[in-house]
Design a protein around this motif. Structure first.
Motif, short mmCIF file in Angstrom:
data_model
loop_
_atom_site.label_atom_id
_atom_site.label_comp_id
_atom_site.label_asym_id
_atom_site.label_seq_id
_atom_site.Cartn_x
_atom_site.Cartn_y
_atom_site.Cartn_z
N GLU A 67 -2.64 1.82 -6.84
CA GLU A 67 -1.70 1.39 -7.88
C GLU A 67 -0.28 1.40 -7.35
O GLU A 67 0.18 2.39 -6.79
CB GLU A 67 -1.80 2.30 -9.10
N TYR A 91 -8.35 0.15 -4.15
CA TYR A 91 -7.19 -0.11 -5.00
C TYR A 91 -6.19 1.03 -4.95
O TYR A 91 -6.53 2.20 -5.08
CB TYR A 91 -7.63 -0.34 -6.44
N LYS A 101 -13.89 4.90 -5.33
CA LYS A 101 -13.24 3.77 -4.66
C LYS A 101 -13.64 3.73 -3.19
O LYS A 101 -13.99 2.67 -2.65
CB LYS A 101 -11.72 3.88 -4.77
N ARG A 137 0.84 -1.20 0.00
CA ARG A 137 0.00 0.00 0.00
C ARG A 137 0.87 1.25 0.00
O ARG A 137 1.92 1.30 0.66
CB ARG A 137 -0.90 0.03 1.23
N GLN A 194 -10.81 -11.09 -3.74
CA GLN A 194 -10.40 -9.82 -4.35
C GLN A 194 -11.55 -9.11 -5.06
O GLN A 194 -11.73 -7.92 -4.88
CB GLN A 194 -9.22 -10.00 -5.31
N SER A 195 -12.35 -9.82 -5.85
CA SER A 195 -13.49 -9.20 -6.53
C SER A 195 -14.53 -10.27 -6.82
O SER A 195 -14.19 -11.45 -6.99
CB SER A 195 -13.05 -8.55 -7.85
N PHE A 240 -10.74 -1.41 -8.56
CA PHE A 240 -9.66 -1.80 -9.46
C PHE A 240 -9.93 -1.22 -10.85
O PHE A 240 -11.06 -0.83 -11.18
CB PHE A 240 -9.55 -3.33 -9.54
N ASP A 284 -5.49 3.46 -14.16
CA ASP A 284 -6.13 3.54 -12.84
C ASP A 284 -7.21 4.61 -12.93
O ASP A 284 -7.03 5.75 -12.53
CB ASP A 284 -5.08 3.88 -11.79
N PHE A 291 -2.21 -6.68 -9.74
CA PHE A 291 -2.17 -5.60 -8.75
C PHE A 291 -1.03 -5.76 -7.74
O PHE A 291 -0.82 -4.88 -6.91
CB PHE A 291 -3.50 -5.53 -7.99
N MET A 302 -7.30 -8.93 -13.16
CA MET A 302 -6.37 -9.13 -12.04
C MET A 302 -5.47 -10.35 -12.24
O MET A 302 -4.54 -10.55 -11.47
CB MET A 302 -7.16 -9.31 -10.74
N ILE A 313 -10.72 -6.01 -2.83
CA ILE A 313 -10.23 -4.73 -3.36
C ILE A 313 -11.36 -4.05 -4.11
O ILE A 313 -11.98 -4.65 -5.00
CB ILE A 313 -9.04 -4.94 -4.31
#
Length: 470
Positions: free
Chosen positions: A368, A366, A387, A78, A295-296, A338, A380, A190, A305, A335
């Motif tokens: 980047e 997310y 987000k 991060r 993640q999604s 994304f 992005d 990612f 991803m 996340i």
């Protein structure tokens, strides 16, 4: 690694300075101070570093001012974690100016990417050491002590530190991590891990079992087998006469002693097998808890991803886990925002959460990261306010699921491993059940390391509250 507070992150785990409490009676001529950021692997790496430094006469301290060597074990997952590290390095620079001979170094995942800035442009550090180069620390420290800037960020295809006994720098004495592999071959777009920790390699199975057995002999009662993707663990001995899969390793560790609890993290959905699930079913001391990052919930986003599974495939895997282990605790990573994520994609994530109803979730928007495949391939393009709004919706939904997950345990009896005294009261102890849920109960005559049957009488959103059965 995991606690049961609600996990809402747009950054990695904050720095933690280690205590020298468990380093024995050895007398050290020098002291080092270390802070670790990010995942459990980083914290385990810091224990490897402590072992290497201990052989050179360094003992740990919690007081940076009295250290001759300050180290930050860093995370690049991060952006905010990197900002925190830079802030800490600026603070340590001031301490160093008042302490002749002090050295400051950066370890871990940030090392390769920003070594030039830290060493030359900002002059914040004296040495930079990548996660595969910790054995070279003594030479690098000597080099830095002579006034040179010292760097080793080379990645290795062989290094596992399997022959090094980590110095347990925590104060718990009951639970510990055992690293079983390093690196990662999953090129999630990612993620920076394949670039900062290198290719996947598995540690000698015998050294893992030996380390876990030593921990049990020293009073520890729980180990977590640790890797970026534990289910892909696969070890061959040099002559090819022995092959050990993760399920086989899990069984070997479970057989050390029935009183040794075994956990593992992290599982990639594409790799966790029925063989692993059957092994969990076979042994009572393998905890019924799986961290299974999704993640999604959108197959389109999962493809971007490079997660190598679809929404439907993930749902089938969760169904299989619950078919074989109905009471299995399940946690995840999510996340939001994304690249190119639409409202429809977001709604698919929410609906998958409704299906899975996770006991614990680590939720992020997310961020980047430089050097990732996503940075090279995608824009992005989701605004930060979007987000964050989507993250807030994910968090709100999760909190409802978490509350319901805790409430369903009221009235049940669990075998709890006591890990210590509750932060809120010296008269209360805390531990976790099989499903990794924290339970608090009156101390009475119990102590750390005991197994106690506890009946849950009430709960909060993050803690079960109970009473020991007489």
């Amino acid at each position: 690694m995991l606690d049961l507070d609600t996990k809402v992150h747009d950054e990695s785990r904050q720095g933690e300075a280690f205590s020298p409490a468990t380093t024995g009676t050895q007398t050290y001529t020098k002291k080092f101070y270390i802070e670790s950021y990010g995942c459990a692997m980083n914290f385990n790496d810091s224990e490897i570093v402590a072992s290497i430094l201990g052989a050179e006469g360094y003992g740990p301290t919690r007081n940076a001012e009295e250290a001759s060597l300050i180290l930050l074990n860093t995370c690049s997952i991060r952006e905010k974690a990197e900002q925190t590290v830079r802030k800490r390095l600026t603070e340590f620079k001031k301490i160093k100016q008042q302490t002749p001979g002090m050295l400051v170094g950066v370890l871990g995942c940030m090392a390769e990417r920003i070594k030039g800035k830290l060493l030359e442009e900002e002059k914040l550090v004296d040495l930079v050491v990548g996660p595969d180069a910790y054995r070279s620390l003594p030479a690098l420290i000597a080099e830095a002590g002579s006034g040179q800037k010292s760097v080793n960020v080379l990645l290795s295809r062989e290094e596992t530190y399997g022959d090094i006994s980590p110095v347990r720098l925590d104060n718990n004495g009951v639970t510990s991590f055992v690293s079983i592999m390093r690196g990662c071959n999953n090129m999630c777009t990612f993620c920076v891990v394949p670039f900062t920790r290198g290719r996947e390699r598995s540690r000698d199975a015998h050294s893992i079992v030996r380390e876990a057995a030593e921990l049990f002999a020293n009073g520890y009662r729980e180990v977590t087998l640790l890797g970026q993707n534990v289910d892909s663990y696969y070890w061959n001995n040099d002559d090819g006469s022995e092959t050990v899969t993760f399920a086989m390793l899990l069984e070997r560790v479970a057989l050390i002693n029935p009183l040794l609890r075994v956990r593992f993290s992290t599982s990639h959905p594409k790799d966790i097998t029925d063989e692993v699930l059957f092994t969990m079913m076979k042994y009572d001391n393998i905890c019924n808890y799986i961290h299974l990052p999704v993640q999604s919930g959108s197959s389109r986003i999962l493809q971007l991803m490079n997660r190598t599974y679809t929404r439907e495939w993930y749902i089938k895997k969760v169904n299989r886990i619950r078919e074989l282990i109905p009471d299995c605790g399940l946690s995840t990573d999510i996340i939001t925002g994304f690249c190119s994520e639409t409202e429809e994609d977001h709604q698919e994530t929410l609906s998958l959460m409704e299906f899975a109803r996770y006991d614990l979730a680590y939720m992020y928007f997310y961020s980047e990261r430089p050097g990732t495949l996503a940075e090279r391939r995608y824009q992005d393009d989701v605004p930060e306010d979007v987000k964050k709004r989507r993250l807030a919706e994910v968090v709100e939904l999760y909190r409802g699921h978490s509350q319901a997950s805790m409430e369903k345990e009221v009235g049940k009896i669990f075998n709890v491993l006591v890990e210590g005294t509750s932060k809120r009261s010296d008269e209360q102890l805390f531990g976790r059940n099989d499903q990794n849920k924290v339970i608090v109960f009156p101390r009475e005559n119990f102590k750390k390391g005991d197994y106690v049957m506890v009946k849950v009488e009430s709960c909060t959103s993050g803690t079960l509250i109970g009473k020991a059965m007489q």
